[in-house]
Every structure is written in structure tokens, then in C-alpha cells.
Design a protein around this motif. Structure first.
Motif, mmCIF file in Angstrom:
data_model
loop_
_atom_site.group_PDB
_atom_site.id
_atom_site.type_symbol
_atom_site.label_atom_id
_atom_site.label_comp_id
_atom_site.label_asym_id
_atom_site.label_seq_id
_atom_site.Cartn_x
_atom_site.Cartn_y
_atom_site.Cartn_z
ATOM 1 N N ASP A 1 1.914 -1.231 6.771
ATOM 2 C CA ASP A 1 3.071 -0.754 6.491
ATOM 3 C C ASP A 1 3.924 -1.016 5.418
ATOM 4 O O ASP A 1 5.178 -0.842 5.307
ATOM 5 C CB ASP A 1 3.877 -0.975 8.121
ATOM 6 C CG ASP A 1 3.514 -0.173 9.269
ATOM 7 O OD1 ASP A 1 2.705 0.807 9.113
ATOM 8 O OD2 ASP A 1 3.645 -0.760 10.438
ATOM 9 N N LEU A 2 3.365 -2.107 4.796
ATOM 10 C CA LEU A 2 4.104 -2.826 3.632
ATOM 11 C C LEU A 2 4.415 -1.831 2.546
ATOM 12 O O LEU A 2 3.642 -1.295 2.010
ATOM 13 C CB LEU A 2 3.272 -4.127 3.272
ATOM 14 C CG LEU A 2 3.910 -4.925 2.067
ATOM 15 C CD1 LEU A 2 5.330 -5.393 2.657
ATOM 16 C CD2 LEU A 2 2.957 -5.844 1.480
ATOM 17 N N GLY A 3 5.951 -1.934 2.255
ATOM 18 C CA GLY A 3 6.039 -0.771 1.076
ATOM 19 C C GLY A 3 6.348 -1.717 -0.063
ATOM 20 O O GLY A 3 5.730 -1.290 -1.135
ATOM 21 N N LYS B 1 10.955 5.556 9.862
ATOM 22 C CA LYS B 1 11.763 4.235 10.019
ATOM 23 C C LYS B 1 11.681 3.258 8.920
ATOM 24 O O LYS B 1 10.422 3.313 8.131
ATOM 25 C CB LYS B 1 11.260 3.552 11.304
ATOM 26 C CG LYS B 1 11.447 4.643 12.558
ATOM 27 C CD LYS B 1 10.801 3.868 13.957
ATOM 28 C CE LYS B 1 10.660 4.652 14.873
ATOM 29 N NZ LYS B 1 10.088 3.988 16.331
ATOM 30 N N ILE B 2 12.661 2.484 8.599
ATOM 31 C CA ILE B 2 12.519 1.334 7.605
ATOM 32 C C ILE B 2 12.801 0.052 8.320
ATOM 33 O O ILE B 2 13.589 0.000 9.231
ATOM 34 C CB ILE B 2 13.469 1.878 6.631
ATOM 35 C CG1 ILE B 2 13.285 3.107 5.527
ATOM 36 C CG2 ILE B 2 13.581 0.422 5.572
ATOM 37 C CD1 ILE B 2 14.334 3.270 4.750
ATOM 38 N N LYS B 3 11.955 -0.742 7.759
ATOM 39 C CA LYS B 3 12.103 -2.302 8.429
ATOM 40 C C LYS B 3 12.283 -3.028 7.232
ATOM 41 O O LYS B 3 11.391 -3.285 6.501
ATOM 42 C CB LYS B 3 10.949 -2.709 9.411
ATOM 43 C CG LYS B 3 11.150 -3.769 10.154
ATOM 44 C CD LYS B 3 9.963 -3.918 11.109
ATOM 45 C CE LYS B 3 10.362 -5.090 12.197
ATOM 46 N NZ LYS B 3 9.103 -5.322 13.025
ATOM 47 N N VAL B 4 13.506 -3.679 7.159
ATOM 48 C CA VAL B 4 13.637 -4.758 6.151
ATOM 49 C C VAL B 4 13.678 -6.241 6.738
ATOM 50 O O VAL B 4 14.741 -6.409 7.719
ATOM 51 C CB VAL B 4 15.111 -4.602 5.352
ATOM 52 C CG1 VAL B 4 15.080 -5.524 4.236
ATOM 53 C CG2 VAL B 4 14.932 -3.244 4.916
ATOM 54 N N ILE B 5 12.714 -7.038 6.547
ATOM 55 C CA ILE B 5 12.503 -8.280 7.075
ATOM 56 C C ILE B 5 12.635 -9.361 6.204
ATOM 57 O O ILE B 5 12.157 -9.253 5.014
ATOM 58 C CB ILE B 5 11.195 -8.361 8.132
ATOM 59 C CG1 ILE B 5 10.124 -7.867 7.434
ATOM 60 C CG2 ILE B 5 11.429 -7.523 9.268
ATOM 61 C CD1 ILE B 5 8.819 -8.248 8.145
ATOM 62 N N PRO C 1 0.729 -1.247 -0.022
ATOM 63 C CA PRO C 1 0.126 -0.208 -0.038
ATOM 64 C C PRO C 1 0.853 1.208 0.114
ATOM 65 O O PRO C 1 0.459 2.234 -0.694
ATOM 66 C CB PRO C 1 -0.843 -0.265 1.410
ATOM 67 C CG PRO C 1 -0.939 -1.476 1.512
ATOM 68 C CD PRO C 1 0.363 -2.334 1.166
ATOM 69 N N ILE C 2 1.800 1.078 0.749
ATOM 70 C CA ILE C 2 2.623 2.654 0.702
ATOM 71 C C ILE C 2 3.418 2.717 -0.476
ATOM 72 O O ILE C 2 3.514 3.686 -0.962
ATOM 73 C CB ILE C 2 3.763 2.609 2.167
ATOM 74 C CG1 ILE C 2 2.817 2.516 3.321
ATOM 75 C CG2 ILE C 2 4.647 3.765 2.065
ATOM 76 C CD1 ILE C 2 3.615 2.551 4.609
ATOM 77 N N GLY C 3 3.983 1.771 -1.159
ATOM 78 C CA GLY C 3 4.775 1.820 -2.065
ATOM 79 C C GLY C 3 3.873 2.339 -3.460
ATOM 80 O O GLY C 3 4.121 3.137 -3.991
#
Length: 487
Positions: free
Chosen positions: A81-83, A109-113, A56-58
Motif C-alpha cells: 500500500d505504500l505510496g 482511501k488514504i492513510k497518512v502515518i 510501489p503505488i507511487g
């Protein structure tokens, strides 16, 4: 940019015999438009952001290029929050890959998981759960250890130039493996005008080097080789008397029940015999030898004439490996299929005044466009017109050189299957009579104009030297061919 070539300071002799530094290298730096060269290293990446899915954010505020994601604007209320995400293992980042982050803070913030094979979600970076500051972060897992990768954007609702950039993992001359990921030839001029490659298979006669047969990669229900893969076109293993120990390979170059292959083989032991045989019909076979094998495997009289699946067997088990490498038709070239392959010059809205292009036309290319940046009545196309001076039929008020010599007599058809460097020049080019350039097509990518070519390099300039520059058009051509694209 080819710094070795462009930092080279040549000399132009004055009338008195003294020498002075050549003005050509500096002129090149100022006027170069783009530069592609299959013999020069380009940056290598393990992924391509344009192939990632958008969350959604992307979708709302993201912009992505092959190597960069930029977030600008206000996220939609209620969005997750998914980019961005990727599930294709061939595009996964790998251990040691570096990501540069700019614009991150405690508020943005960025979260790479990533999702491990046991479905556990973990951070992609050792000990870092959330990225809250600018920096370079190192990826810590290999693709075999996970099955999904996600970038989440958390914190504030409005973002300003939050940027994620993948740094190159190294450099290499272009290969099918590299271009299959990037889908572009890197602009070596530093102008960031990459050639976007469209419709290429990056296999056989649509990709690097040009092969009449497929790669050794596994193709479901068709090709399943059990030996070790050294590259797309090279395998290694121990021959046995059982075809199932090798597997099977599909020969696409199959004409009138004759299977054609060009292989280089190393490691066959003296006194032993190794064979190429039809799969499930091993009595139809042909012996292989060390060195170059230009194979014409006639299956006309076999129990299954024309059957194109083959295997490797030997007269006795081997304790050492042999290596089989396919031999390219056009080593060091990008080969176009003449059906729909083409290249788009990115970030350039109008044409160039001088274009150099080294090619080897594969067979009859009458009516094809090697390059286009205008309509047919404007400058210029590199176009193949039968019985016309190459390649000046769609270059009004311009001239064309072949291998550095002004062309007044060579026809297009005389250059079929001949490697040569084209230089096409037209001082009337401007933003009103040209448009975004295309390689291997006309500007509309119309069927019928796509050529079959082996492409080696191209460099272009937005100007033509004059007397005030201190050197002539011919001196520039000689310099470029000798010191840049000819190296």
C-alpha cells in the motif's frame, strides 16, 4: 500576482484634459506570461513532494509536483500500500500544516502515518486513521517528535484523480531557507509558471542576498556554533573567556591569510571587550564593536597563518546576549554563481515577446546569457557581447530598453556592477522560432554561458501593445517599471 500593483487604476489623459481609466492593467492581466519578484511574498511550504521517495503505488500510478500528488490508473497486483515516504527531517510536515484531499472515498482511501521516535506508528491527524472523504486535514505533530512519514493508498485497485495537496503554511519574501525546500521562485502572475531553480546551493554567492561566507549552520567537522540560531545568517549568545562556549566557525573568504567578514553586532556592553579570535589560538584576535564590522582579520603573523577557523571570546563573562548577523552583498536579490546555477520557466513551451528583467551583473560577464528562449539566430537572448549595444546582439528585428529608455548607445560592459532594468522586445517571437525559456543560461545550459548576477525581478508578456490597445509600448514600459517591478 502583485494585486496591489495590478489593481491600481492609472489614468491616461485625453487631448481635452479629461481623464479615463487606463486600459493597461487589464491588458497586463490578459497578456502576462510570468512574473517573479524577490521583493514580493511567495507561498511557503515545509516540504516538497518531488523530494519524497516513491513506494510501489507511487511508482506505478503516481505523479508528483512540488506541492501535489495525483494518482491515476490501476495499481499493480501484489503491490504493497505504500505510496510515498520521507525520512529527511528538513522536509517534514509540522504541527498545523494543512493537507487537502480530493477524490477519496470508502473505496479509495488514504492513510497518512508517521513513525514516532519510539518507533510506534500513529496517524498524522488527530483521531483519523483513514481518510475516506474529501476535505482539509491538519497535521498534529512537530518534526522533533517523529522520524518518518508515509502516505499509504488502500482500497480499490483503480484510482481516478485521487489528489493530495499541501496548502501553504504562510507567505514570505524568498529566503534561502524557503527556496532550499521549494527549489523554485513562485510565478506571481497566477499562470503557474514557476521558475525551477537548479544547482543553487542556497548559501554564500549562490542563493538569496549573496554572502561571501557560509551560513552559521552546523557543518560536520568544520562549523559547530553553540549559540542560538536566529536564522541561517544570525546567531545570539553570551560571550565568555572560553572559546569552547562559542564553538568554531569556518571563514571561507580567506585570501592571502586574511579572513574577511561583514557582520552587524548588537549588545556589546559598554566597557567590555569582545574579540574574534583564531580557534585554539586565541592570542591572535581582533576586537569587535557594536554596529557594522567590516573585518579584515590578518593571520599572517599568527602561530598558524591562514588558519580559517574562528571563535568569539570576551574579556569577562556576559550576563546578556549579543547578536551577530552576517551582512549580505546584494540584499533582496537571488545571486547566481556563474558556474552552473540556472532557472527553468515551467509550463511554458515557447518564448515571450516582451521581457523585463532587473539585474546587477557581478563583474565581467562578457559572453554570458542572462536569459535565453531561442537559438542564437532567432529572438531572443539577453546576451552580453563586448562593445555592442546592450543587450541587442542576439535579438534580430527587436529592440532593447535600459531603465525604460530605448538603448542606442550604452554598451554591455558599461552596465557591469550597475543595477538596471532590461526590457527586451521582439514582435517576431512565436512557437516556431522559440522554445522553453531559461534564466541565467543559454537554452542548452552549456558551460561558459552562466553569468554571475544579482537578480531582482522579471515580468514577461506574450504580446506587444498596438494603437488599438489604447496605449503605446513606451507607456506600458513606464507603467510596469513604476507600478509593478519598481515598487
Amino acid at each position: 500576482m502583485n494585486t496591489i500593483a495590478l489593481n491600481h487604476i492609472g489614468e491616461i489623459r485625453s487631448g481635452g484634459g479629461a481623464s479615463k481609466p487606463s486600459p493597461i492593467p487589464q491588458w497586463i492581466r490578459e497578456h502576462i506570461s510570468f512574473y517573479y519578484d524577490m521583493s514580493k511574498p511567495m507561498d511557503v511550504y515545509h516540504t516538497n513532494f518531488t523530494k519524497w521517495g516513491k513506494g510501489p503505488i507511487g511508482n506505478a500510478i503516481g505523479k508528483q509536483t512540488e506541492n501535489e500528488i495525483i494518482l491515476n490508473g490501476r495499481r499493480n497486483e501484489g503491490d504493497t500500500d505504500l505510496g510515498y515516504y520521507i525520512n529527511d527531517k528538513s522536509l517534514f510536515l509540522t504541527k498545523g500544516d494543512l493537507i487537502k484531499v480530493e477524490g477519496a472515498s470508502n473505496e479509495a482511501k488514504i492513510k497518512v502515518i508517521l513513525q514516532k521516535n519510539d518507533n510506534q506508528w500513529v496517524s498524522a491527524f488527530d483521531g483519523i486513521n483513514e481518510i475516506v472523504s474529501d476535505g482539509i486535514y491538519k497535521f498534529n505533530l512537530t518534526p522533533i517528535n517523529y522520524k518518518s512519514l508515509q502516505i499509504s493508498i488502500i482500497g480499490v485497485t483503480t484510482y481516478s484523480n485521487l489528489k493530495i495537496t499541501i496548502l501553504p503554511s504562510g507567505t514570505s519574501v524568498p529566503t534561502n531557507e524557503i527556496l532550499k525546500v521549494s527549489e523554485y521562485l513562485q510565478d506571481l502572475s497566477g499562470r503557474k509558471r514557476n521558475m525551477k531553480l537548479t544547482n543553487f546551493l542556497f548559501d554564500m554567492m549562490s542563493g538569496v542576498d549573496g554572502y561571501k561566507n557560509e551560513t552559521f549552520e552546523t557543518v560536520p567537522n568544520n562549523t559547530n556554533i553553540k549559540w542560538k540560531y536566529l536564522s541561517y545568517y544570525s546567531i545570539q549568545g553570551k560571550p565568555t573567556q572560553k572559546s569552547t562556549d562559542f564553538g568554531l566557525y569556518r571563514v571561507k573568504n580567506n585570501v592571502n591569510k586574511v579572513l574577511y567578514l561583514k557582520w552587524n553586532i548588537e549588545g556589546i556592553q559598554e566597557g567590555n571587550k569582545v574579540y574574534l579570535a583564531q580557534y585554539n589560538n586565541e592570542s591572535t584576535r581582533i576586537e569587535l564593536t557594536n554596529g557594522v564590522n567590516d573585518i579584515a582579520f590578518d593571520t599572517t603573523n599568527s602561530d598558524n597563518p591562514g588558519y580559517g577557523f574562528v571563535t568569539i571570546i570576551s574579556d569577562q563573562p556576559y550576563s546578556t546576549d549579543i547578536t551577530i548577523t552576517q551582512i549580505a552583498e546584494y540584499p533582496g536579490a537571488l545571486v547566481t554563481d556563474g558556474v552552473d546555477d540556472y532557472g527553468l520557466v515551467e509550463n511554458l513551451s515557447s518564448g515571450v515577446k516582451m521581457l523585463f528583467m532587473t539585474v546587477n551583473p557581478i563583474g565581467d560577464n562578457v559572453g554570458k546569457a542572462y536569459y535565453a528562449q531561442s537559438g542564437m539566430s532567432s529572438p531572443f537572448w539577453v546576451y552580453v557581447s563586448i562593445n555592442s549595444i546592450a543587450y541587442n546582439s542576439i535579438n534580430p528585428s527587436g529592440v532593447t530598453y535600459i531603465d525604460g529608455m530605448l538603448n542606442k548607445s550604452i554598451y554591455c560592459q558599461e552596465l557591469f556592477n550597475v543595477k538596471h532594468t532590461i526590457t527586451i522586445v521582439n514582435g517576431t517571437v512565436d512557437s516556431t522560432n522559440t522554445e522553453q525559456p531559461f534564466f541565467f543560461a543559454n537554452e542548452h545550459r552549456v558551460s561558459g554561458y552562466f553569468p554571475k548576477l544579482a537578480f531582482y525581478n522579471s515580468i514577461a508578456f506574450d504580446s506587444i501593445p498596438t494603437e488599438a490597445d489604447g496605449f503605446t509600448e513606451q507607456e506600458l514600459i513606464d507603467y510596469v517599471i513604476t507600478n509593478i517591478i519598481g515598487q
